[in-house]
Motif scaffolding. Sequence first.
Motif, mmCIF file in Angstrom:
data_model
loop_
_atom_site.group_PDB
_atom_site.id
_atom_site.type_symbol
_atom_site.label_atom_id
_atom_site.label_comp_id
_atom_site.label_asym_id
_atom_site.label_seq_id
_atom_site.Cartn_x
_atom_site.Cartn_y
_atom_site.Cartn_z
ATOM 1 N N SER A 281 34.344 45.437 48.137
ATOM 2 C CA SER A 281 35.452 44.627 48.640
ATOM 3 C C SER A 281 34.992 43.177 48.749
ATOM 4 O O SER A 281 33.829 42.915 49.064
ATOM 5 C CB SER A 281 35.893 45.136 50.015
ATOM 6 O OG SER A 281 36.772 44.211 50.625
ATOM 7 N N CYS A 288 34.465 50.860 47.450
ATOM 8 C CA CYS A 288 35.256 52.005 47.002
ATOM 9 C C CYS A 288 34.531 52.695 45.845
ATOM 10 O O CYS A 288 33.994 52.036 44.960
ATOM 11 C CB CYS A 288 36.648 51.548 46.554
ATOM 12 S SG CYS A 288 37.707 52.909 45.996
ATOM 13 N N VAL A 300 36.846 55.046 50.322
ATOM 14 C CA VAL A 300 36.303 53.770 50.823
ATOM 15 C C VAL A 300 35.233 54.082 51.854
ATOM 16 O O VAL A 300 35.445 54.900 52.759
ATOM 17 C CB VAL A 300 37.419 52.903 51.447
ATOM 18 C CG1 VAL A 300 36.836 51.693 52.160
ATOM 19 C CG2 VAL A 300 38.390 52.435 50.370
ATOM 20 N N ALA A 319 38.572 51.233 39.966
ATOM 21 C CA ALA A 319 39.059 50.644 41.221
ATOM 22 C C ALA A 319 38.948 49.130 41.126
ATOM 23 O O ALA A 319 37.924 48.608 40.669
ATOM 24 C CB ALA A 319 38.260 51.164 42.409
ATOM 25 N N TYR A 320 40.012 48.422 41.563
ATOM 26 C CA TYR A 320 40.047 46.958 41.473
ATOM 27 C C TYR A 320 40.564 46.386 42.791
ATOM 28 O O TYR A 320 41.729 46.599 43.151
ATOM 29 C CB TYR A 320 40.964 46.495 40.336
ATOM 30 C CG TYR A 320 40.653 47.086 38.981
ATOM 31 C CD1 TYR A 320 39.700 46.515 38.137
ATOM 32 C CD2 TYR A 320 41.317 48.222 38.537
ATOM 33 C CE1 TYR A 320 39.426 47.054 36.895
ATOM 34 C CE2 TYR A 320 41.047 48.778 37.294
ATOM 35 C CZ TYR A 320 40.102 48.189 36.473
ATOM 36 O OH TYR A 320 39.826 48.737 35.241
ATOM 37 N N TYR A 321 39.703 45.652 43.519
ATOM 38 C CA TYR A 321 40.139 44.941 44.724
ATOM 39 C C TYR A 321 40.801 43.627 44.319
ATOM 40 O O TYR A 321 40.361 42.959 43.376
ATOM 41 C CB TYR A 321 38.949 44.619 45.619
ATOM 42 C CG TYR A 321 38.473 45.765 46.477
ATOM 43 C CD1 TYR A 321 39.027 45.996 47.733
ATOM 44 C CD2 TYR A 321 37.453 46.611 46.048
ATOM 45 C CE1 TYR A 321 38.585 47.034 48.539
ATOM 46 C CE2 TYR A 321 37.006 47.650 46.840
ATOM 47 C CZ TYR A 321 37.576 47.860 48.083
ATOM 48 O OH TYR A 321 37.133 48.892 48.872
ATOM 49 N N SER A 322 41.838 43.242 45.052
ATOM 50 C CA SER A 322 42.434 41.916 44.849
ATOM 51 C C SER A 322 41.431 40.857 45.291
ATOM 52 O O SER A 322 40.533 41.138 46.096
ATOM 53 C CB SER A 322 43.734 41.791 45.656
ATOM 54 O OG SER A 322 43.445 41.835 47.051
ATOM 55 N N GLY A 325 41.038 40.778 48.860
ATOM 56 C CA GLY A 325 40.548 42.019 49.447
ATOM 57 C C GLY A 325 41.576 42.807 50.221
ATOM 58 O O GLY A 325 41.236 43.795 50.878
ATOM 59 N N LEU A 328 44.186 47.221 46.960
ATOM 60 C CA LEU A 328 43.303 47.963 46.051
ATOM 61 C C LEU A 328 44.150 48.691 45.013
ATOM 62 O O LEU A 328 45.139 49.335 45.373
ATOM 63 C CB LEU A 328 42.458 48.973 46.824
ATOM 64 C CG LEU A 328 41.555 49.885 45.989
ATOM 65 C CD1 LEU A 328 40.414 49.091 45.362
ATOM 66 C CD2 LEU A 328 40.991 51.020 46.847
ATOM 67 N N LEU A 345 45.568 47.839 51.969
ATOM 68 C CA LEU A 345 44.357 48.228 52.694
ATOM 69 C C LEU A 345 44.423 47.893 54.183
ATOM 70 O O LEU A 345 43.540 48.290 54.934
ATOM 71 C CB LEU A 345 43.138 47.554 52.058
ATOM 72 C CG LEU A 345 42.776 48.050 50.652
ATOM 73 C CD1 LEU A 345 41.531 47.348 50.147
ATOM 74 C CD2 LEU A 345 42.567 49.559 50.632
#
Length: 579
Positions: A281, A288, A300, A319-322, A325, A328, A345
């Motif tokens: 993150s 994650c 997570v 998995a891709y965090y913005s 953060g 997700l 999240l």
Amino acid sequence: MAPPIPLLAVCGSDGTSLLRGPPQCELDSSFQRDSRPSRCLTFSRDGTLFGWCNGHSVSVVRCADGSAVSTLNLPKTNLLEFSPLNNILVTWQPYTKTQDSPQGEANLQLWDLPSGRLIKALYQKKAESWCPSWSEDEKICVRSVNNELHFYENNDFNSIANKLHMQKVSDFALSPGAQPSKVAVYVPGSKGAPSFVRLYQYPVLDGASAALANKSFFKADRVNMQWNQKASAVLVTASTEVDKTGASYYGEQTLHYLAANGETALVQLAKNGPIYDVAWSPNSTEFCVVYGFMPAKATVFNLKCDPVFDFGTGPRNAAYYSPQGHILVLAGFGNLRGQMEVWDLKKYKQVSKPQAPDATYFSWCPDGEHIVTATCSPRLRVSNGYKIWHYTGTVLHKQDAAAGSELWKVHWQPFPEGSFPERPIKYQAAPSELGTTEAAPIQAYRPPALRHLPATPSSKLHEDEPPQDLRSGLSGEKSLSKTALKNQRKREAKKAAKQEAKSDPEPACLPAPVSNSQSEACSGDPETDKKIKNLKKKLKAIEELKEQQASGKVLQKNQLEKIQKEEQLLKELQELQIK
């Protein structure tokens, strides 16, 4: 002050373009579109410069107004990278030997960006880990040479300031952020000795106590090391090419955690199978993991490697965090259908579930509101194109490659941290003429001869696991390791058995589930009482199976065989009771 508008670089067989967007992407008027095909492009880390190679030369321009910064006569360049402060441009071309040069030419070149002067030419045969790694302030630069690390200071590449040499340094990862810089080093095992990863803080590289943390492990042909943004911890995914047990086509993977304060741990995963993806993150306090045989789990974890939230199972492998953060995206690309799950999240609540079939590329826009997915060649040579999405599942812009042409790459312009503030998460789909692509529920296949009949419940190959909040105090119970969970279940079963024994002190002497009104007393023979008790237990299980069958559940072969034995068991019970 309004936030900036990111650029999207697009290159393919019909040339290179810069588009201004989102939501709609239009050609950037300040950039002169290059009609020559280009496979190689990149932005500087702060997004102020853009560079590409069109097979004739390498060009660098300013993103603000399209003005030229530098042009280099390097037609064979395959890879480009800027140093963090844009002082140096690094170019790489395939290593080749000729009659005139039997040792080959120095194919890794470092250029002074303002003047276009060549600073240093080096040999780099493989494209893997080709680019030197800089600290954020460019005071330190690291490069792996012949199983040791060479450290350069203040971009002086004529003298090596420091070296790290162990048995065989195979890979390294320099920490992000400000000084002091740290480096994670991987040394593969040999002659029965384990592989290990160690963390060092520059310039303390020698001596037994120099390492900040050390983690050794077996079963590792290669590793992937990922620092968090605060450079406080690193995640190491260790992989083997072959799973000797034969359980997995992907080999075996384990996930290890090392912190700069010396703490280390093996991350315990709740399902067997491959580790598809690991993502930190942006807040550096959690990560994650997507793992397990399909349908894969996604969980997570916090910095103690305790699970915080389990997203259940589903068709996903990434998995891709913005960038902020707060969102997700769990996605299933490649050999999966392209389903994306967008999660809030803050509330651990699903926002949308769009679908991007055949996508080979995914990336968050720096604004944390938009996403790009693309189908690129050579991974897929058909249906090339890209889509711009809002995270609520709406397609805002779609562009297909022209007939006969291929799309090779799309890339968002990066921005410094804090350029785009975090916005409240929306659950209502953003308006668009192109609509949404929410995945329709998949119906089980039914042969034509049965389609006019009412649907009956069908057995599944697997049961989908629902999401679980594992935070203590919210779920009511802390997540345990596999062994601890197994032991807990054994204790609970024993406790339940004791309670049952207290409430039912003479279970073998109670009436049997047979059609007679006579109540039996104890026979006085412990062996007979034991047999009676076992028969009653089997008959009770058969009654439960018959109830399931009546409700429409399809039973398995061994369950049907149990039901067929009911009459025989009743007969045996009656004989024992008559005795």
